[in-house]
Scaffold this motif. Structure first.
Motif: not given
Ligand SMILES: CC(C)(COP(=O)(O)OP(=O)(O)OC[C@H]1O[C@@H](n2cnc3c(N)ncnc32)[C@H](O)[C@@H]1OP(=O)(O)O)[C@@H](O)C(=O)NCCC(=O)NCCS
Length: 376
Positions: A144-148, A159-161, A166-169
């Protein structure tokens, strides 16, 4: 025709105030600022503002520019349909080409080439291309696509989508820097294509589609995929030298080396090499060590041919480390480069003349058309 004339080397095609390259000293500047300083002190969003508006934003301008980018993180349903279909039939850059076009269908500014309309379209394209690319990829994997996420900046959101986590800083900042380095590069093939198309007074989306098509080629943006595929084919550090020798002995080109303008190492490659060294030092679990392989490749190609790296040599393994699969690397480059393409389209429309070079004709001399009986 000389070899230089053949590739239009040194030919001035337009006046431009966006990006300059000192190929002898290896310096790249956006609007006068050294890109090495920009990656040190700025975000991709600030650099987009710089490219599109000519100046770095102050705090208020940045807030409003970022708000515009976040507000544009949405794609119309008819584009979703194109993306979902593309995920079944098309390779990533074919899909990007189609999606660039589909994004114009209901763009409210599509009929206008006014500077304000072009600025709005530029913002939308910078925000929308990552969305369509991430959606394409997730559909391709049956996910399933991840929303912004409106809380995230450009790099972290991208990177999240794409990855669904969630990406690291640190990873988000690495990607932010790569995006800055990809953002523009003077009169390269795809930018020239965009400007030639824009100069017919057609719309920005059409110019961007042409630019995406030009970037796809292995001699241009397609080289980052080619680099990573080559590293994967070689497979391990100890095989690098033999593989390089074999390619060169067979007269093949090695991706990630050589450049039409730089006479010394591409400054983007120097920055990306340091980033690569840091990220691969941080994670010792990646096998093989793509960075170490790339470094050995750099050494061997220099020993054999005196060739130095371009942007794609070290960006490939850095992007791969960030979780972009090999066949997505050029599409990712396109999503970043749209900032520069859009700035060039805006500039072209502001001071336009149709671009119409000529040829050195090498066909048959003028001759009489045979009458029909003689041709029978
Ligand atoms: C970037 C590139 C297209 C520039 O092309 P160009 O300015 O026309 O340079 P040329 O292809 O004419 O190369 C000049 C010479 O160097 C050689 N050369 C250039 N890049 C080479 C490479 N990557 N590997 C091996 N040899 C290369 C050419 O074979 C040529 O040798 P020759 O004079 O003996 O025929 C070219 O270097 C290339 O194809 N690189 C690989 C693809 C790549 O990384 N592209 C990304 C660019 S950012």
């Amino acid at each position: 025709m000389s070899q230089n004339e053949k590739g239009l080397r040194g030919v001035v095609a337009v006046e431009s105030g966006i990006t300059s390259i000192d190929g002898e000293r290896g310096i790249l500047r956006y609007r006068g600022y050294n890109v090495a300083d920009l990656v040190e002190h700025c975000t991709f969003e600030e650099v987009c503002h710089l490219l599109l508006h000519g100046e770095l934003p102050d705090a208020d301008q940045l807030a409003s520019f970022e708000e515009g980018l976040r507000a544009a993180r949405t794609i119309p349903t008819e584009v979703e349909a194109v993306v979902d279909d593309s995920a079944r039939y098309a390779r990533p850059m074919e899909a990007m080409r189609s999606m660039g076009s589909a994004l114009s269908f209901s763009d409210p500014d599509k009929a206008s080439n006014d500077p304000e309309a072009n600025q709005r379209k530029a913002v939308r394209l910078i925000s929308q291309l990552p969305i369509v690319m991430a959606r394409y990829r997730r559909r391709y994997y049956g996910l399933e696509p991840e929303g912004p996420d409106p809380e995230l900046d450009y790099a972290a959101n991208f990177l999240w989508m794409l990855r669904g986590e969630l990406p690291s800083e640190e990873d988000a900042r690495v990607f932010d820097i790569v995006s800055i380095l990809h953002a523009d590069h003077e009169m390269n093939a795809s930018t020239f294509a965009a400007r030639v198309i824009a100069a017919t007074c057609t719309d920005m989306h059409s110019a961007i589609v042409g630019a995406i098509a030009a970037l796809k080629g292995p001699l241009h943006g397609g080289a980052n995929e080619w680099v990573m595929a080559t590293l994967k084919r070689i497979g391990s550090e100890d095989k690098v030298e033999a593989a390089v020798d074999e390619m060169l002995d067979q007269g093949k080109k090695i991706p990630g080396f050589g450049h039409a303008i730089y006479k010394v190492t591409d400054p983007r490659a120097i920055i990306l090499k340091e980033i690569g060294r840091k990220v691969f030092d941080r994670v010792d679990s990646i096998e093989p060590n793509w960075f170490a392989m790339t470094e050995r490749m750099e050494r061997r190609v220099f020993e054999r041919k005196g060739l130095v790296p371009n942007v794609d040599l070290y960006s490939a393994s850095v992007l791969y480390y960030l979780g972009f699969p090999v066949d997505l690397l050029t599409a990712l480059f396109a999503a970043n480069r749209v900032a520069g393409w859009a700035a060039h389209v805006i500039e072209q429309h502001l001071d336009n003349r149709i671009i119409r070079p000529t040829i050195n004709y090498t066909g048959p001399p003028a001759r009489e058309l045979p009458v029909s009986q003689e041709r029978a």
